[in-house]
Motif scaffolding. Structure first.
Motif, PDB file in Angstrom:
ATOM      1  N   MET A 168      11.147   1.121   6.648  1.00 11.51           N
ATOM      2  CA  MET A 168       9.708   1.308   6.882  1.00 11.51           C
ATOM      3  C   MET A 168       8.886   0.422   5.969  1.00 11.51           C
ATOM      4  O   MET A 168       7.748   0.085   6.268  1.00 11.51           O
ATOM      5  CB  MET A 168       9.324   2.777   6.666  1.00 11.51           C
TER       6      MET A 168
ATOM      7  N   GLU B  90       0.830  -1.221   0.000  1.00 13.23           N
ATOM      8  CA  GLU B  90       0.000   0.000   0.000  1.00 13.23           C
ATOM      9  C   GLU B  90       0.858   1.262   0.000  1.00 13.23           C
ATOM     10  O   GLU B  90       0.427   2.331  -0.421  1.00 13.23           O
ATOM     11  CB  GLU B  90      -0.893   0.033   1.249  1.00 13.23           C
TER      12      GLU B  90
ATOM     13  N   TYR C 138       7.792  -4.210  12.880  1.00 13.24           N
ATOM     14  CA  TYR C 138       7.768  -3.278  14.020  1.00 13.24           C
ATOM     15  C   TYR C 138       8.417  -3.908  15.251  1.00 13.24           C
ATOM     16  O   TYR C 138       9.181  -3.256  15.976  1.00 13.24           O
ATOM     17  CB  TYR C 138       6.316  -2.898  14.312  1.00 13.24           C
ATOM     18  N   CYS C 139       8.100  -5.187  15.487  1.00 12.26           N
ATOM     19  CA  CYS C 139       8.601  -5.825  16.717  1.00 12.26           C
ATOM     20  C   CYS C 139      10.125  -5.947  16.698  1.00 12.26           C
ATOM     21  O   CYS C 139      10.780  -5.830  17.737  1.00 12.26           O
ATOM     22  CB  CYS C 139       7.969  -7.203  16.893  1.00 12.26           C
TER      23      CYS C 139
ATOM     24  N   PRO D 154      -3.718  -4.114  15.365  1.00  9.41           N
ATOM     25  CA  PRO D 154      -2.491  -4.826  15.012  1.00  9.41           C
ATOM     26  C   PRO D 154      -2.122  -5.873  16.065  1.00  9.41           C
ATOM     27  O   PRO D 154      -2.507  -5.742  17.237  1.00  9.41           O
ATOM     28  CB  PRO D 154      -1.436  -3.727  14.948  1.00  9.41           C
ATOM     29  N   ALA D 155      -1.386  -6.867  15.617  1.00  7.19           N
ATOM     30  CA  ALA D 155      -0.997  -7.945  16.534  1.00  7.19           C
ATOM     31  C   ALA D 155      -0.123  -7.406  17.664  1.00  7.19           C
ATOM     32  O   ALA D 155      -0.047  -8.003  18.728  1.00  7.19           O
ATOM     33  CB  ALA D 155      -0.253  -9.022  15.760  1.00  7.19           C
TER      34      ALA D 155
ATOM     35  N   TYR E  84      -2.705   1.565   6.412  1.00  3.94           N
ATOM     36  CA  TYR E  84      -2.967   2.662   5.481  1.00  3.94           C
ATOM     37  C   TYR E  84      -4.248   3.399   5.864  1.00  3.94           C
ATOM     38  O   TYR E  84      -5.151   3.641   5.080  1.00  3.94           O
ATOM     39  CB  TYR E  84      -3.073   2.130   4.051  1.00  3.94           C
TER      40      TYR E  84
ATOM     41  N   GLY F 294       0.878   3.229   9.223  1.00  2.76           N
ATOM     42  CA  GLY F 294       1.104   2.055  10.057  1.00  2.76           C
ATOM     43  C   GLY F 294      -0.161   1.406  10.552  1.00  2.76           C
ATOM     44  O   GLY F 294      -0.137   0.318  11.118  1.00  2.76           O
TER      45      GLY F 294
ATOM     46  N   ARG G 245      -0.051 -10.774   9.053  1.00  3.49           N
ATOM     47  CA  ARG G 245      -0.770 -10.131  10.158  1.00  3.49           C
ATOM     48  C   ARG G 245       0.142  -9.115  10.864  1.00  3.49           C
ATOM     49  O   ARG G 245      -0.305  -8.053  11.302  1.00  3.49           O
ATOM     50  CB  ARG G 245      -1.207 -11.210  11.148  1.00  3.49           C
ATOM     51  N   ASP G 246       1.401  -9.435  10.932  1.00  3.43           N
ATOM     52  CA  ASP G 246       2.343  -8.582  11.674  1.00  3.43           C
ATOM     53  C   ASP G 246       2.888  -7.411  10.871  1.00  3.43           C
ATOM     54  O   ASP G 246       3.765  -6.688  11.353  1.00  3.43           O
ATOM     55  CB  ASP G 246       3.527  -9.432  12.162  1.00  3.43           C
ATOM     56  N   ARG G 247       2.393  -7.218   9.645  1.00  4.25           N
ATOM     57  CA  ARG G 247       2.990  -6.141   8.848  1.00  4.25           C
ATOM     58  C   ARG G 247       2.618  -4.760   9.374  1.00  4.25           C
ATOM     59  O   ARG G 247       3.229  -3.769   9.031  1.00  4.25           O
ATOM     60  CB  ARG G 247       2.613  -6.293   7.382  1.00  4.25           C
ATOM     61  N   TRP G 248       1.581  -4.668  10.178  1.00  8.16           N
ATOM     62  CA  TRP G 248       1.238  -3.421  10.849  1.00  8.16           C
ATOM     63  C   TRP G 248       1.504  -3.572  12.339  1.00  8.16           C
ATOM     64  O   TRP G 248       1.294  -4.647  12.874  1.00  8.16           O
ATOM     65  CB  TRP G 248      -0.241  -3.047  10.636  1.00  8.16           C
ATOM     66  N   PRO G 249       1.892  -2.581  13.048  1.00  6.43           N
ATOM     67  CA  PRO G 249       2.219  -1.235  12.561  1.00  6.43           C
ATOM     68  C   PRO G 249       3.579  -1.220  11.878  1.00  6.43           C
ATOM     69  O   PRO G 249       4.265  -2.242  11.838  1.00  6.43           O
ATOM     70  CB  PRO G 249       2.245  -0.405  13.839  1.00  6.43           C
ATOM     71  N   ILE G 250       3.951  -0.067  11.375  1.00 12.56           N
ATOM     72  CA  ILE G 250       5.253   0.037  10.724  1.00 12.56           C
ATOM     73  C   ILE G 250       6.206   0.802  11.642  1.00 12.56           C
ATOM     74  O   ILE G 250       5.787   1.693  12.373  1.00 12.56           O
ATOM     75  CB  ILE G 250       5.164   0.724   9.336  1.00 12.56           C
ATOM     76  N   PRO G 251       7.459   0.430  11.605  1.00 16.47           N
ATOM     77  CA  PRO G 251       8.415   1.165  12.443  1.00 16.47           C
ATOM     78  C   PRO G 251       8.857   2.442  11.745  1.00 16.47           C
ATOM     79  O   PRO G 251       8.842   2.518  10.526  1.00 16.47           O
ATOM     80  CB  PRO G 251       9.594   0.193  12.547  1.00 16.47           C
TER      81      PRO G 251
END
Lengths: 426, 574
Positions: A395, A322, A400-401, B91-92, B84, B81, A382-388
Motif C-alpha cells: 500500500m 503522507e 494502483y494500476c 487521480p490519473a 490523504y 488513497g 501523479r500516479d501515486r494516487w489512488p492506493i491499492p
C-alpha cells in the motif's frame, strides 16, 4: 537496571515504534532494504506533490503464476514430485483515466525433473504430445501460437533454461539424480522455473506491445519490477529478442533495437532490496516537495527479487510519505521506498552513446536529459494516487494500476483443483 | 396457449455483463448474480429487466439487488488513497468500480429449474424478450398494466414496453382485486387506478364484455372532470406542455408523459378519439358540481339500507359496538320492514326509540311487540348514535321517507361511474360505500340474461376506512364481497397509504399488488411487503407515475410507469 538502559536510549534520541509492530520473524517487509551497495547519487530532484506531466503512463504489465504439485512419481524407490504451472502475463491500457485489458498471454506447463530421473532409470521417456521448453528458446513464440486453453507444454526442471552464470552463481542450477531425494530441491527448482518462464513471457508481451502499438513519444509502458530483469531471458523468448543482449559479456548487443525497445519502458519496483549507502536520506526530506535521489549503477546488483542494473536511472521515491506512520506494521523508513527504473533510452536521444559503460546523462538544471527525467518522475508522482488495497507494505510502495493489472490477471488463474484435474492421475 | 418451443434468434446486442459463479455468490435456480461492465450510465437499476443468453437458452430477469464495490476493504484506504483525504483530487486513474446485480428469474426458455449453466452474457432486454415474458398471457386476456422502460430516451415511445395483466387474475375467476399502496400525494394511486380503468375498458370493448367501473371520489377532484379531455392529440400535447411547465416545472417529465401516452395509444388506450362514457353520482348542493356532467343525485331512506350499512354508519371503525345495540338495530329494522303505518323513516326510528325510553317495558312491548324487552341503556345508546348520525349526515340521508334515490345496479352504466364522496361526513361515506357494494353484488348475482353488466370494478381510495385491520362490524360486508368477488366478477381496486392497516382477508384476496412511493417504515413490514423482495428498498424513492407491480402470473414484480391522466393536465384557464 532497565531504567538506566531506557535513559541511555533516550540520550541517543530513541523513539518508540508503534505498539502493534509485529516481531521480526513475522514482519511483512523483512526482505526490503537488505542489500546495501556503495554508490553516490547522480543528482537529486525535488518535485511538487501535486503535479502533472506530458508523459503518459499508458500501459501496465504484470505477470502471475500458480504452480501446483500434480503427484509423486516413484523411481528407484524415490518419490519425485511433478508439477503443473499456470503462467499468465498481461497488459492493461489506461484510456481516459480508465484501465482496460489490452493483452493477455497464458501457458499451462508440466514440470518434471526428467534428466535427473533418467540418470536413475534411462528407460523413462519424454511426456507425450507436449511441446518442450528448453535452452533452445523460442518459448514466447510457442506460447503465442497456442490458441486453445489447455496443457500444451512441458519442461525439464532438472536442466536450467538459462545458461547465464554470474559470479559463480547460476540463476538456475542443475538438479542431479542424487538431489532428487531432497524433495525441497525439486520444489525449489519448480518455483524458480515458474519465475523464469514468467519473465520470458513478460519480455515477450512487452516486445509484442512495442512492436504492434504506435507509441507516441510520451507513451510509456510500466512493468512491475526491475526494468532490465526480464531482459536476461531475451534469448529464451524468441529469435528477434535473442540479439538484444550479449550474454557472454552482459552488455547491449543490438543498440538500435535496444533503444527502440527501452525508450518507452519504465520499471516500478515495490520491493526495494538494493539500497544505496550514500545520499538516500534525501528521499526522507520533509520539505514541501518530494525529493528524489537519482542513481546510476555501474553494474548489475542483485537482491532478493530485485536488481539494479547499468544503463538504468534508479530513482528512489517515497510515493506516499503522507501515510508514514499510518500503516503501523511498516515502521522501517526504507520499507516506504519505491524505485522507478528509467532506462537511459527513455531520456536520451537515439544518437547518444547511452550504451557505453561510462556514459553519464547530463542532469544539470535545464538540460534535455533532466527535463525528460523530470517529466517521467512527475508522471510517477501523479500516479501515486489512488492506493491499492494489498499488503501494508505494498500500500505504501505499489502503483494502483499495477495492482489492478495483477488483480485482473490473478482472476484468470485456474483454481488448484482444476489444474490438478487437467491430468487425472487416478 | 402453448408457447412455441423454438427461441427467436438472439440479435447481436452488446453484452453488459456476465453471470457470476463464485463461492460468495453461488447461482440459484430462481436468482443469481451478474457482474456489469465498469462503465457509468449502463442504464441498469433496481427493477431493470436484463436478458441472459445461454446456448439455446434464454433467461430474462429483473434486477432485485445491486452492489458496487472495489478491491478496497477499508474506508481508510479510500481516504488515504485520495491524496490523504483530498476531495479535489482527480487521480490519473479512475479506481475500478465492480458493479454487481442480482437477477430474479422472470422467464426461462426452455423451462428448467436449475441455475444458469455457464457464465452467460447479460444484456438489456429488447422488445422480443418482453414479448417472450408476456406470451404466456393469451392475447384476448391481456389488460395493459403499465410500461417498463427498455430504452435510454424516456421521450421516445419505443423506450416503453407494455406490461400486461391477465384478465382472469385481475377480474376473475382465477383471482381478483388489486391493492395499491403509497403515501398520499406522491404515490399517484388514484391516477394509476384511473389509467388501469381505461385499460380495463379497452379490454372489455375488445372482448365484448359489459363492464362498469365504479370510482368513488374520496377526496378533491381525483375522479371528477373525467369527461373533460382534449379533443385531439395536438391539444393533449399542449395540455401536457403547459402542465409540465407551470405545475411540475420539468419539461423532461412532460416529454416522458407524452411518450407514455403515445405508447398507450398505440396499444389502443386512446381516450382522445374514443373518450369513455362517464356518469356521475352526487348529492344535492355538492360544490363540485361544475366538475361533473349531468350528475344523478342520490339519497338514502332507511329502507334503502341494510342493517350492516346502518351499523357501519353509526359506529366508528375503531369502535366495538355492544352486541345488544347491534341486536336492537337489527330487530328494529326487521320490524320496520313489516310495519307500513306510520311509514318507516329515520325520523320515525328516533321517535320510536324516544318512546321506548320514556315508557315502561310492558308498555313498549304492547306498542311495539315485535322487538321485545330492552334495557333502557341499550336503547339510549342506540338513540344517541342515531341522533348523532342524523345531525351530521345531512347530504345523502332522507329522514322523512322510507326510500329515496340510492345508487342501484341498474343505474350503473357501462364505462366509468363516478360516485362523489368528497365532503361527505365519514359516516355517510361508509354508508354509501357499503350500500353501493351491496347493491352491485346483488346485481351481479342475477342471471346474466337479467342484468346489463357482466362485470363491475370498484375503485376506492382510503380503503382502510372501510376494511380496517382490527375487528369491526363495518367491514363485514366488504370482506364478504371481496371473498366472493372473483366468482361474482366483482373486482375491488382498493388503495390506501398503509397496506398494513388493511384487513388481512381483504389484502390476501387482492392477488395483484401495486406499490407507489411509500413510507420507509411502512415498507419494512416483511409480512405485508415481503413479495417485493429487495425492491422494497426503492419504494420510498419512486417517482410520480412509477409503481412496483406484482401480478400473480409474473414470477417477480415489475417496476412500471404509466402516464399522468390527461384530465388532470387541463390548463387552469381553459
Amino acid at each position: 537496571m532497565q531504567a538506566e538502559l531506557a535513559e541511555y536510549l533516550r540520550s541517543l534520541g530513541a523513539v518508540p515504534v508503534p505498539s502493534d509492530v509485529p516481531s521480526e520473524e513475522a514482519s511483512p517487509d523483512f526482505s526490503t532494504g537488505v542489500t546495501p551497495y556503495s554508490v553516490e547519487p547522480l543528482a537529486e530532484l525535488c518535485l511538487p506533490e501535486v503535479t502533472d506531466s506530458e508523459v503518459n503512463l499508458r500501459f501496465f504489465l504484470d505477470g502471475v503464476q500458480r504452480t501446483v504439485p500434480l503427484g509423486l512419481l516413484s523411481v528407484k524407490n524415490l518419490s519425485i514430485p511433478v508439477y503443473i504451472a499456470h503462467l499468465i502475463v498481461g497488459v492493461m491500457e489506461r484510456k481516459d483515466r480508465v484501465l482496460t485489458p489490452f493483452m493477455l498471454r497464458e501457458a499451462l506447463v508440466f514440470y518434471i525433473p526428467l534428466e535427473a530421473m533418467r540418470n536413475l532409470d534411462p528407460s523413462i521417456g519424454e511426456p507425450p504430445y507436449l511441446h518442450k521448453f528448453d535452452q533452445r528458446g523460442n518459448i514466447y513464440d510457442a506460447i503465442r501460437t497456442v490458441r486453445m486453453r489447455g496443457l500444451s507444454f512441458w519442461t525439464d526442471i532438472s536442466i536450467p533454461l538459462s545458461l547465464r552464470e554470474k559470479r559463480g552463481k547460476k540463476e538456475e542450477t542443475i538438479l542431479g539424480s542424487s538431489e532428487l531425494s531432497a524433495i525441497g530441491a525439486v520444489r525449489c527448482a519448480a518455483r524458480t522455473r515458474s519465475k523464469v518462464l514468467l519473465r520470458v513471457m513478460e519480455l515477450g508481451v512487452l516486445w509484442e506491445v512495442i512492436s504492434n502499438v504506435m507509441l507516441g513519444k510520451n507513451d510509456f509502458i510500466v512493468i512491475d519490477g526491475p526494468v532490465f530483469l526480464p531482459l536476461k531471458y531475451a534469448r529464451l523468448a524468441n529469435n528477434r529478442l535473442a540479439t538484444l543482449i550479449d550474454f557472454s559479456w552482459e552488455k547491449i548487443a543490438d543498440v538500435n533495437k535496444a533503444y527502440s525497445f527501452y525508450s518507452h519502458v519504465i520499471g516500478a519496483v515495490k520491493n526495494v532490496s538494493v539500497i544505496p549507502t550514500q545520499g538516500l536520506t534525501l528521499a526522507f526530506s520533509q520539505g514541501p516537495g518530494i525529493t528524489i535521489p537519482i542513481y546510476l549503477f555501474s553494474e548489475t546488483v542483485e537482491g532478493a527479487d530485485d536488481e539494479v542494473s547499468s544503463h538504468t536511472i534508479s530513482a528512489f521515491i517515497r510515493l506516499r510519505r503522507e501515510l508514514s506512520g499510518e500503516i503501523s506494521p511498516i515502521w522501517s523508513p526504507t520499507s516506504e521506498l519505491s524505485r522507478i527504473d528509467i532506462p537511459l533510452p527513455a531520456i536520451v536521444d537515439e544518437n547518444e552513446p547511452w550504451y557505453i559503460p561510462d556514459f553519464r546523462p547530463d542532469l544539470s538544471v535545464g538540460s534535455h536529459h533532466r527535463q525528460r527525467l523530470e517529466a517521467i518522475l512527475r508522471a510517477a508522482i501523479r500516479d501515486r494516487w489512488p492506493i491499492p488495497e494489498t499488503t501494508p507494505h505494498r500500500m505504501l510502495t505499489e502503483y494502483y494500476c499495477i495492482a489492478e493489472t495483477e488483480n485482473w490477471l490473478r482472476s484468470h488463474l485456474l483454481p488448484e483443483q482444476e489444474l490438478r484435474s487437467m491430468v487425472p492421475i487416478r | 396457449m402453448q408457447p412455441p418451443n423454438t427461441l427467436p434468434e438472439v440479435p447481436p446486442y452488446p453484452y453488459i455483463g456476465r453471470v457470476i459463479f463464485s463461492q460468495d455468490r453461488p447461482a440459484k435456480p430462481n436468482e443469481f448474480w451478474c457482474w456489469l461492465r465498469d462503465a457509468p450510465n449502463l442504464n441498469v437499476q433496481l427493477g431493470s429487466l436484463l436478458s441472459v443468453d445461454g446456448e439455446n437458452e434464454r433467461i430474462i430477469g429483473i434486477v432485485v439487488d445491486m452492489e458496487y464495490s472495489s478491491t478496497v476493504q477499508r474506508a481508510t484506504t479510500e481516504f488515504y488513497g485520495s491524496s490523504y483525504g483530498d476531495p479535489q483530487l482527480q487521480p490519473a486513474t479512475r479506481p475500478t468500480i465492480i458493479r454487481l446485480c442480482k437477477l430474479r428469474v422472470m422467464f426461462r426458455r426452455p423451462f428448467l429449474s436449475t441455475p444458469p449453466e455457464g457464465r452467460w452474457g447479460v444484456r438489456h432486454v429488447n422488445q422480443e424478450d418482453l414479448d417472450l415474458i408476456m406470451q404466456h398471457i393469451p392475447k384476448e386476456r391481456r389488460i395493459l398494466g403499465g410500461f417498463v422502460r427498455v430504452g435510454v430516451n424516456e421521450d421516445d415511445p419505443r423506450s416503453w414496453h407494455p406490461v400486461y395483466l391477465h384478465a382472469d387474475f385481475l377480474l376473475g375467476p382465477e383471482g381478483a382485486h388489486m391493492n395499491i399502496t403509497g403515501v398520499t400525494g406522491l404515490a399517484t394511486k388514484t391516477s394509476y387506478a384511473l389509467f388501469l380503468s381505461y385499460c380495463i375498458m379497452k379490454w372489455a370493448e375488445e372482448n365484448s364484455q359489459r363492464v362498469a367501473i365504479v370510482l368513488f371520489n374520496v377526496k378533491r377532484w381525483d375522479f371528477l372532470a373525467l369527461h373533460r379531455l382534449p379533443r385531439k392529440w395536438e391539444d393533449a400535447e399542449q395540455w401536457i406542455d403547459s402542465w409540465a411547465r407551470d405545475r411540475i416545472g420539468s419539461r423532461v417529465i412532460g416529454e416522458r408523459v407524452k411518450a407514455l401516452w403515445k405508447r398507450a395509444m398505440e396499444h389502443g388506450i386512446d381516450i382522445i378519439s374514443s373518450p369513455p362514457n362517464v356518469k356521475y353520482f352526487t348529492y344535492q348542493e355538492d360544490s363540485d358540481l361544475s366538475f361533473m356532467s349531468r350528475p344523478e343525485y342520490i339519497k338514502y331512506g332507511i329502507l334503502d339500507l341494510s342493517k350492516d350499512e346502518l351499523v357501519a354508519a353509526l359506529y366508528r371503525p375503531d369502535e366495538e359496538p355492544a352486541e345488544q345495540q347491534i341486536n336492537l338495530i337489527s330487530v328494529y329494522l326487521d320490524f320496520l320492514r313489516d310495519s307500513a303505518r306510520p311509514p318507516p323513516s329515520f325520523n320515525r326510528m328516533i321517535n320510536d326509540l324516544n318512546f321506548l325510553l320514556t315508557k315502561k317495558s310492558i308498555t313498549v312491548t304492547k306498542s311495539i311487540p315485535e322487538i321485545g324487552q330492552w334495557d333502557e341503556r341499550t336503547i339510549g345508546a342506540v338513540r344517541r348514535r342515531l341522533s348523532g348520525f342524523l345531525s351530521r349526515a345531512t347530504h345523502i340521508i332522507e329522514r322523512d321517507h322510507p326510500n329515496a334515490h340510492p345508487v342501484t345496479f341498474g343505474s350503473l352504466k357501462e364505462g366509468l361511474n363516478v360516485i362523489q364522496l368528497n365532503r361527505l361526513d365519514d359516516r355517510e361515506k361508509r354508508l354509501l360505500v357499503n350500500a353501493v357494494i351491496r347493491e352491485i353484488s346483488k346485481g351481479l348475482e342475477l342471471e346474466s340474461s337479467q342484468r346489463h353488466l357482466d362485470r363491475v370494478v370498484i375503485v376506492i381510495d382510503e380503503l382502510n376506512k372501510y376494511a380496517p385491520k382490527r375487528w369491526s362490524p363495518i367491514k363485514e360486508q366488504i370482506v364478504d364481497v371481496v371473498a366472493r368477488g372473483r366468482d361474482l366478477r366483482l373486482s375491488l381496486i382498493g388503495a390506501q397509504q398503509f397496506a398494513s392497516e388493511i384487513d388481512g382477508e381483504v389484502l390476501g384476496n387482492s392477488s395483484t399488488r401495486v406499490v407507489g412511493r411509500s413510507d420507509p417504515n411502512e415498507i419494512r413490514d416483511v409480512g405485508v411487503y415481503g413479495y417485493l423482495g429487495t425492491l422494497r428498498d426503492i419504494a420510498p424513492y419512486l417517482e410520480k407515475g412509477q409503481m412496483i407491480l406484482y401480478h400473480p402470473v409474473h414470477p417477480a414484480p415489475f417496476l412500471i410507469w404509466f402516464p399522468t391522466p390527461l384530465h388532470e393536465m387541463k390548463p387552469l384557464t381553459s
